[in-house]
Design a protein around this motif. Sequence first.
Motif, PDB file in Angstrom:
ATOM      1  N   VAL A  24       0.835  -1.209   0.000  1.00 43.43           N
ATOM      2  CA  VAL A  24       0.000   0.000   0.000  1.00 43.43           C
ATOM      3  C   VAL A  24       0.865   1.252   0.000  1.00 43.43           C
ATOM      4  O   VAL A  24       0.583   2.224  -0.711  1.00 43.43           O
ATOM      5  N   LEU A  25       1.934   1.234   0.778  1.00 44.20           N
ATOM      6  CA  LEU A  25       2.803   2.410   0.857  1.00 44.20           C
ATOM      7  C   LEU A  25       3.427   2.722  -0.497  1.00 44.20           C
ATOM      8  O   LEU A  25       3.507   3.887  -0.907  1.00 44.20           O
ATOM      9  N   LYS A  26       3.859   1.676  -1.200  1.00 44.72           N
ATOM     10  CA  LYS A  26       4.459   1.880  -2.519  1.00 44.72           C
ATOM     11  C   LYS A  26       3.432   2.411  -3.515  1.00 44.72           C
ATOM     12  O   LYS A  26       3.714   3.317  -4.304  1.00 44.72           O
ATOM     13  N   ALA A  27       2.228   1.862  -3.486  1.00 41.91           N
ATOM     14  CA  ALA A  27       1.192   2.270  -4.432  1.00 41.91           C
ATOM     15  C   ALA A  27       0.779   3.727  -4.251  1.00 41.91           C
ATOM     16  O   ALA A  27       0.337   4.378  -5.196  1.00 41.91           O
ATOM     17  N   ASN A  28       0.939   4.230  -3.011  1.00 44.03           N
ATOM     18  CA  ASN A  28       0.508   5.596  -2.715  1.00 44.03           C
ATOM     19  C   ASN A  28       1.672   6.557  -2.522  1.00 44.03           C
ATOM     20  O   ASN A  28       1.456   7.711  -2.149  1.00 44.03           O
ATOM     21  N   ASP A  29       2.887   6.069  -2.755  1.00 38.78           N
ATOM     22  CA  ASP A  29       4.078   6.900  -2.607  1.00 38.78           C
ATOM     23  C   ASP A  29       4.150   7.557  -1.230  1.00 38.78           C
ATOM     24  O   ASP A  29       4.482   8.734  -1.087  1.00 38.78           O
ATOM     25  N   VAL A  30       3.821   6.772  -0.205  1.00 41.53           N
ATOM     26  CA  VAL A  30       3.913   7.248   1.177  1.00 41.53           C
ATOM     27  C   VAL A  30       5.396   7.322   1.561  1.00 41.53           C
ATOM     28  O   VAL A  30       6.162   6.411   1.244  1.00 41.53           O
ATOM     29  N   PRO A  31       5.826   8.384   2.217  1.00 39.46           N
ATOM     30  CA  PRO A  31       7.248   8.503   2.549  1.00 39.46           C
ATOM     31  C   PRO A  31       7.733   7.360   3.441  1.00 39.46           C
ATOM     32  O   PRO A  31       7.001   6.863   4.291  1.00 39.46           O
ATOM     33  N   GLU A  32       8.976   6.957   3.212  1.00 43.59           N
ATOM     34  CA  GLU A  32       9.575   5.922   4.064  1.00 43.59           C
ATOM     35  C   GLU A  32       9.648   6.417   5.496  1.00 43.59           C
ATOM     36  O   GLU A  32      10.009   7.562   5.745  1.00 43.59           O
ATOM     37  N   GLY A  33       9.308   5.535   6.412  1.00 45.67           N
ATOM     38  CA  GLY A  33       9.397   5.888   7.819  1.00 45.67           C
ATOM     39  C   GLY A  33       8.062   6.055   8.512  1.00 45.67           C
ATOM     40  O   GLY A  33       8.016   6.240   9.730  1.00 45.67           O
ATOM     41  N   VAL A  34       6.944   5.986   7.767  1.00 44.85           N
ATOM     42  CA  VAL A  34       5.636   6.080   8.418  1.00 44.85           C
ATOM     43  C   VAL A  34       5.335   4.786   9.170  1.00 44.85           C
ATOM     44  O   VAL A  34       4.913   4.808  10.322  1.00 44.85           O
ATOM     45  N   PHE A  35       5.540   3.640   8.530  1.00 48.48           N
ATOM     46  CA  PHE A  35       5.386   2.335   9.177  1.00 48.48           C
ATOM     47  C   PHE A  35       6.735   1.620   9.104  1.00 48.48           C
ATOM     48  O   PHE A  35       7.156   1.195   8.028  1.00 48.48           O
ATOM     49  N   SER A  36       7.413   1.493  10.234  1.00 48.67           N
ATOM     50  CA  SER A  36       8.740   0.858  10.262  1.00 48.67           C
ATOM     51  C   SER A  36       8.725  -0.381  11.140  1.00 48.67           C
ATOM     52  O   SER A  36       7.911  -0.510  12.064  1.00 48.67           O
TER      53      SER A  36
END
Length: 506
Positions: free
Chosen positions: A203-215
Amino acid sequence: MKDFLSKLGIKHENSGTSTGQEFLKDVTSEKITSYTPSDGSEIATVYETTKSEYEEVVQKSQEAFKEWRMMPAPQRGEIVRQIGEELRKYKEPLGKLVSYEMGKVYQEGLGEVQEMIDICDFAVGQSRMLYGKTMHSERPQHRMYEQWHPLGPVGVISAFNFPVAVYSWNAMIAAICGDTIIWKGSEKTPLCGVAVQNIIGNVLKANDVPEGVFSLITGGREVGEWMTTDERIPLISATGSIRMGKQVAQTVGARLGKTILELGGNNAIIISKDADLEMAVRAVVFGAVGTAGQRCTSTRRLIIHESVFDELKDRLVSIYQSIKIGDPLDEDTLVGPLIDQDAVQAMQNALKQIKEEGGKVITGGEVLENMEGHYVKPAICEVKNHYEIVQEETFAPILYLIKYSSLKEAMEYHNGVKQGLSSAMFTLNMREAETFLSHRGSDCGIANINIGTSGAEIGGAFGGEKETGGGRESGSDAWKAYMRRQTNTINWGDELPLAQGIEFDV
């Protein structure tokens, strides 16, 4: 390798460190080998998080927070909604992994993933309801209100018995609040953490969510201590033993950080003479043997009115002798293995102490030596509430039967332990039920009538009192724990009156 493992992206060797879209792998890292408690065989290995990787995770989490907190809460909720949809796609393989790596039966594994889906749904709605209040000012032409702001990186330390659900209770609510999340799961179930991170990463990749939101970070006590001592992490949510929780509270409190603590339970059900015994028996059996007694909400103590004591005891013994114990992925199995050999030994030590203190093991308790894995027979014991071993939480399927004659005596037994998580009473007597739920009744964070102690829904705030830690997660207004409150006053007039009518002329 089993099919469900490959569907979840689990390999023979896996990195245990991720900033969301990317997994890190330090070649100098130690490995954790994950074994299934069902037969003791190796599943796969996971690289522990190194100190340098930890630093990268925290730095990425801090950087991401600056961007994530500026995204409107409903948009953050949309990301969480998509995570819920992705979990629906992987419910079956993730449920099997939970069962295979932790040992709970498959239906409970599926239920745990469903809890993740449910909290995502809940969090989506909550993302539009992060309400503040308005107050009337005593000063003319002034407006007062309060609002809530995200805290920053939130550390989540979860336990082996719920290797995915409890993380999601924290992470999905913290995420819609605008926080970033750093998760350290149990080193006993590291593959569950890797699998969930893979699913969220889609999901993070599909939405271009910045790295570090869910670690994700992986490791033992040392890695957890990096988090608890780190002033860059303003909130630590920790699930585990009372001993662990006290250490976390002292460490985080020393730096004036915030904690959400979900610690031990010593949960009791009171069975009244006016109870529906058929309902009570079903609830007791699930509460006592579900997850092989390894839930923090497992039923440990059964406080039974003397008039129905023998009947209930006989019915429970009969059921216990026919419970199917075995492979947790077998649909017919009701009780799977304990997590490891240490848990088996802890149960045997407890049963020995029960006898030494004057109690009686009525049925069960044997180690099933003829089965590969960590299998035991659930035990029923007749005891006194004041026994030292009864006052403790043994994370195993041991059910204590305690006889009472009056409601006053039953409540004294019920509240006479240092833990205060979940509680229940079975009665059709309205006065008894209302007394149990009143301020002079159960002293636990959860109190139920005519249902058991185990199986909380995500809509209510989950947590307990006394040495259970006082924390609250999941539903209701638990979201407030992941934010900071700010009171605002705006003077929209052309004078500067002071509060309390103070006169101060310059």
